[in-house]
Design a protein around this motif. Structure first.
Motif, PDB file in Angstrom:
ATOM      1  N   TYR A 197      40.595  35.972  28.288  1.00  0.00           N
ATOM      2  CA  TYR A 197      41.789  36.073  29.135  1.00  0.00           C
ATOM      3  C   TYR A 197      41.396  35.964  30.610  1.00  0.00           C
ATOM      4  N   ARG A 198      42.363  35.548  31.407  1.00  0.00           N
ATOM      5  CA  ARG A 198      42.198  35.595  32.853  1.00  0.00           C
ATOM      6  C   ARG A 198      43.406  36.331  33.433  1.00  0.00           C
ATOM      7  N   TYR A 199      43.224  36.979  34.583  1.00  0.00           N
ATOM      8  CA  TYR A 199      44.241  37.881  35.120  1.00  0.00           C
ATOM      9  C   TYR A 199      44.567  37.546  36.577  1.00  0.00           C
ATOM     10  N   HIS A 200      45.806  37.882  36.965  1.00  0.00           N
ATOM     11  CA  HIS A 200      46.199  37.722  38.372  1.00  0.00           C
ATOM     12  C   HIS A 200      47.379  38.627  38.691  1.00  0.00           C
ATOM     13  N   VAL A 201      47.521  38.943  39.973  1.00  0.00           N
ATOM     14  CA  VAL A 201      48.665  39.726  40.456  1.00  0.00           C
ATOM     15  C   VAL A 201      49.862  38.792  40.536  1.00  0.00           C
ATOM     16  N   VAL A 202      50.982  39.203  39.942  1.00  0.00           N
ATOM     17  CA  VAL A 202      52.134  38.293  39.832  1.00  0.00           C
ATOM     18  C   VAL A 202      53.185  38.504  40.914  1.00  0.00           C
TER      19      VAL A 202
ATOM     20  N   LEU B  60      51.113  51.851  40.615  1.00  0.00           N
ATOM     21  CA  LEU B  60      50.896  51.695  42.053  1.00  0.00           C
ATOM     22  C   LEU B  60      51.709  50.542  42.625  1.00  0.00           C
ATOM     23  N   GLY B  61      52.550  49.939  41.782  1.00  0.00           N
ATOM     24  CA  GLY B  61      53.368  48.820  42.246  1.00  0.00           C
ATOM     25  C   GLY B  61      52.650  47.489  42.205  1.00  0.00           C
ATOM     26  N   ILE B  62      51.512  47.419  41.487  1.00  0.00           N
ATOM     27  CA  ILE B  62      50.733  46.182  41.384  1.00  0.00           C
ATOM     28  C   ILE B  62      50.836  45.669  39.958  1.00  0.00           C
ATOM     29  N   GLU B  63      51.607  44.634  39.750  1.00  0.00           N
ATOM     30  CA  GLU B  63      51.807  44.091  38.408  1.00  0.00           C
ATOM     31  C   GLU B  63      50.782  42.992  38.143  1.00  0.00           C
ATOM     32  N   VAL B  64      49.991  43.184  37.090  1.00  0.00           N
ATOM     33  CA  VAL B  64      48.945  42.231  36.722  1.00  0.00           C
ATOM     34  C   VAL B  64      49.324  41.563  35.412  1.00  0.00           C
ATOM     35  N   GLU B  65      49.165  40.267  35.392  1.00  0.00           N
ATOM     36  CA  GLU B  65      49.502  39.489  34.197  1.00  0.00           C
ATOM     37  C   GLU B  65      48.246  38.802  33.666  1.00  0.00           C
ATOM     38  N   GLY B  66      48.066  38.836  32.329  1.00  0.00           N
ATOM     39  CA  GLY B  66      46.935  38.165  31.709  1.00  0.00           C
ATOM     40  C   GLY B  66      47.410  36.995  30.873  1.00  0.00           C
ATOM     41  N   GLU B  67      46.603  35.953  30.833  1.00  0.00           N
ATOM     42  CA  GLU B  67      46.953  34.798  30.004  1.00  0.00           C
ATOM     43  C   GLU B  67      45.679  34.272  29.342  1.00  0.00           C
ATOM     44  N   PRO B  68      45.818  33.805  28.096  1.00  0.00           N
ATOM     45  CA  PRO B  68      44.630  33.333  27.367  1.00  0.00           C
ATOM     46  C   PRO B  68      44.067  32.054  27.966  1.00  0.00           C
ATOM     47  N   VAL B  69      42.754  31.972  28.005  1.00  0.00           N
ATOM     48  CA  VAL B  69      42.069  30.764  28.441  1.00  0.00           C
ATOM     49  C   VAL B  69      40.741  30.695  27.693  1.00  0.00           C
TER      50      VAL B  69
ATOM     51  N   LEU C 238      36.707  56.253  42.293  1.00  0.00           N
ATOM     52  CA  LEU C 238      37.083  55.097  43.104  1.00  0.00           C
ATOM     53  C   LEU C 238      37.458  53.882  42.262  1.00  0.00           C
ATOM     54  N   LYS C 239      37.345  54.007  40.946  1.00  0.00           N
ATOM     55  CA  LYS C 239      37.496  52.824  40.086  1.00  0.00           C
ATOM     56  C   LYS C 239      38.856  52.164  40.228  1.00  0.00           C
ATOM     57  N   LEU C 240      39.932  52.942  40.128  1.00  0.00           N
ATOM     58  CA  LEU C 240      41.271  52.350  40.188  1.00  0.00           C
ATOM     59  C   LEU C 240      41.535  51.734  41.556  1.00  0.00           C
ATOM     60  N   TYR C 241      41.066  52.407  42.612  1.00  0.00           N
ATOM     61  CA  TYR C 241      41.237  51.877  43.967  1.00  0.00           C
ATOM     62  C   TYR C 241      40.495  50.548  44.120  1.00  0.00           C
ATOM     63  N   ARG C 242      39.251  50.501  43.667  1.00  0.00           N
ATOM     64  CA  ARG C 242      38.465  49.275  43.784  1.00  0.00           C
ATOM     65  C   ARG C 242      39.039  48.162  42.914  1.00  0.00           C
ATOM     66  N   LEU C 243      39.544  48.517  41.738  1.00  0.00           N
ATOM     67  CA  LEU C 243      40.149  47.515  40.866  1.00  0.00           C
ATOM     68  C   LEU C 243      41.374  46.898  41.539  1.00  0.00           C
ATOM     69  N   ALA C 244      42.204  47.740  42.162  1.00  0.00           N
ATOM     70  CA  ALA C 244      43.380  47.240  42.883  1.00  0.00           C
ATOM     71  C   ALA C 244      42.945  46.319  44.018  1.00  0.00           C
ATOM     72  N   GLN C 245      41.908  46.736  44.747  1.00  0.00           N
ATOM     73  CA  GLN C 245      41.392  45.928  45.862  1.00  0.00           C
ATOM     74  C   GLN C 245      40.901  44.565  45.366  1.00  0.00           C
ATOM     75  N   ILE C 246      40.184  44.551  44.270  1.00  0.00           N
ATOM     76  CA  ILE C 246      39.646  43.299  43.708  1.00  0.00           C
ATOM     77  C   ILE C 246      40.773  42.368  43.291  1.00  0.00           C
ATOM     78  N   MET C 247      41.766  42.913  42.618  1.00  0.00           N
ATOM     79  CA  MET C 247      42.864  42.071  42.121  1.00  0.00           C
ATOM     80  C   MET C 247      43.699  41.521  43.272  1.00  0.00           C
ATOM     81  N   LEU C 248      43.982  42.352  44.271  1.00  0.00           N
ATOM     82  CA  LEU C 248      44.811  41.914  45.400  1.00  0.00           C
ATOM     83  C   LEU C 248      44.085  40.891  46.271  1.00  0.00           C
ATOM     84  N   GLU C 249      42.789  41.064  46.443  1.00  0.00           N
ATOM     85  CA  GLU C 249      42.031  40.169  47.315  1.00  0.00           C
ATOM     86  C   GLU C 249      41.686  38.839  46.650  1.00  0.00           C
ATOM     87  N   ASN C 250      41.501  38.847  45.344  1.00  0.00           N
ATOM     88  CA  ASN C 250      40.939  37.678  44.674  1.00  0.00           C
ATOM     89  C   ASN C 250      41.898  36.898  43.794  1.00  0.00           C
TER      90      ASN C 250
END
Length: 329
Positions: free
Chosen positions: A72-77, A59-68, A9-21
Motif C-alpha cells: 500500500y501507499r499512503y497520503h493525506v487527502v 487530530l484532523g489529519i485524514e490519511v488514505e491508503g491505496e494498493p500498489v 513523540l511517535k504520533l507527532y512525528r508520524l503526522a509531521q512525516i505525512m503532512l510534509e511528504n
C-alpha cells in the motif's frame, strides 16, 4: 517485541512525516514511513503504525491508503487550505505595502508549513515575482494589535506620526507632538492600512496610515465620537476617499462614456444609477471627497469623463487644470 523508543513523540512525528511528504500527487509507502520515523529516532512496527495512521484522524489529519504492487501507499487527502487558496494568500501578502519584506518572507514560510514540501515549492517560486515597494516599519503588526485592543476596550490611543523627507529620513509631524485619537476602525485601501478615528480637538473623523505611526500606546481615556460613527459606513468612507486623501464631501455629477461603465461600477459599486444621456454617454451622481486626488483620477480618464456639477467643483477642476498648465508651460 520490545517497545520502540521515543514512543511519546511517535504520533507527532508520524503526522509531521505525512503532512510534509504527501499530497494528492505524492505518496509514501510503509517502509518509507518506518525509515522516516527512524530518522527521528522513533522505532515502531508495522502493526502499531497502521493503528497510528487511523488515530491521526482524531487530530484532523485524514490519511488514505491505496494498493500498489504488493503493498500500500499512503497520503493525506484533505488539508485546512487548498494550494490555490494559499497562493491567493501569498499574493495578498506580497502586494500589501504595509507588510515589510522581512515579515512577508516569514509569513510565507509559515504558510508553506500548511502544505507538503512539494506544494511548498510552488509557493516559494512566487516569492521572487514581487519587486513591489514595502513599508519599512516593522512595528506595524503590534500597532494593528494595539488598535484592535483599544477598539474592543473602548479606549483612545496616542501616537506620533511621521513623514519621509528628501534625505529619506523619518520626520515627525507636529514637531513630535502626540496625536490623541479615538479609534473606530481599520481600512485597507490602495494597498495601505489606515486607522479611521475621531479627532476630538478638530471635532471630525480623520484617517492615518498605520505604517507611519510610532510609539503607539493605549490611553486610559474613553473613546469619543460615537455619534459620528453611527452615521458612517466604513466601506463607503473608503470608496469616497481617493487614495484615502480627505476633502469636502460632495455629490458630483459626471458625464461618462459608455465604455467606462465598468470603471465607474468598480469604483462606486453596483448600487449607483447610470442614466443614459445619449447613445455614447451616461450621467451618474456619486458621493466623493473632493480633493486633488479626485481631480487627478478624472484627468487620468481623459476626454471620456467630464464633471457636470456642482458649479463649485467644476470651477475647482478648471483651477487644477490651469495650475497644471502653468506648471508645465
Amino acid at each position: 517485541m520490545p517497545k520502540g523508543s521515543n514512543q511519546k513523540l511517535k504520533l507527532y512525528r508520524l503526522a509531521q512525516i505525512m503532512l510534509e511528504n504527501t499530497d494528492d500527487d505524492h505518496y509514501i509507502t510503509m517502509p518509507e514511513i518506518m525509515s522516516a520515523l527512524e530518522a527521528y529516532e522513533v522505532t515502531a512496527d508495522r502493526r502499531t503504525i497502521y493503528a497510528d495512521l487511523k488515530d491521526l484522524e482524531a487530530l484532523g489529519i485524514e490519511v488514505e491508503g491505496e494498493p500498489v504492487g504488493g503493498g500500500y501507499r499512503y497520503h493525506v487527502v484533505e488539508r485546512p487550505f487548498e494550494l490555490p487558496e494559499l497562493k491567493l494568500l501569498v499574493d495578498a501578502i506580497q502586494s500589501s505595502k504595509f507588510i515589510t519584506e522581512r515579515k512577508t518572507n516569514a509569513l510565507i514560510r509559515k504558510l508553506e508549513k500548511l502544505v507538503s514540501k512539494y506544494e511548498a515549492m510552488k509557493l516559494q517560486r512566487q516569492v521572487y515575482v514581487s519587486g513591489r515597494i514595502k513599508t519599512m516599519n516593522e512595528s506595524i503588526y503590534y500597532t494593528v494589535d494595539t488598535i484592535h485592543n483599544a477598539i474592543s476596550e473602548n479606549r483612545k490611543i496616542r501616537f506620533q506620526y511621521f513623514q519621509w523627507n528628501v534625505k529619506k529620513e523619518m520626520e515627525l509631524r507636529h514637531d513630535g507632538a502626540y496625536y490623541h485619537i479615538s479609534p473606530w476602525g481599520l481600512s485597507w485601501d490602495a494597498e495601505n492600512y489606515y486607522l479611521i478615528g475621531y479627532d476630538s480637538e478638530a471635532g471630525k473623523i480623520k484617517h492615518y496610515r498605520v505604517d507611519k505611526m510610532l510609539r503607539l500606546q493605549m490611553s486610559d481615556e474613553k473613546r469619543e465620537g460615537k455619534e459620528h460613527f453611527k452615521k458612517l459606513d466604513m466601506a463607503d468612507y473608503a470608496k469616497k476617499s481617493f487614495g484615502m486623501f480627505g476633502g469636502r464631501e460632495e455629490k458630483v455629477k459626471l458625464l461618462v462614456e459608455n465604455t467606462l461603465a465598468g470603471v465607474i461600477i468598480d469604483r462606486f459599486g453596483k448600487d449607483i444609477m447610470l442614466i443614459p444621456s445619449d447613445e455614447e454617454h451616461f450621467t451618474v451622481n456619486v458621493d466623493v471627497h473632493v480633493s486633488t486626488q479626485f481631480f487627478g483620477w478624472i484627468i487620468s480618464l481623459g476626454e471620456r469623463v467630464k464633471i457636470l456639477g456642482p458649479e463649485e467643483v467644476v470651477a475647482q477642476m478648471k483651477e487644477e487644470i490651469q495650475r497644471l498648465a502653468r506648471q508645465y508651460s
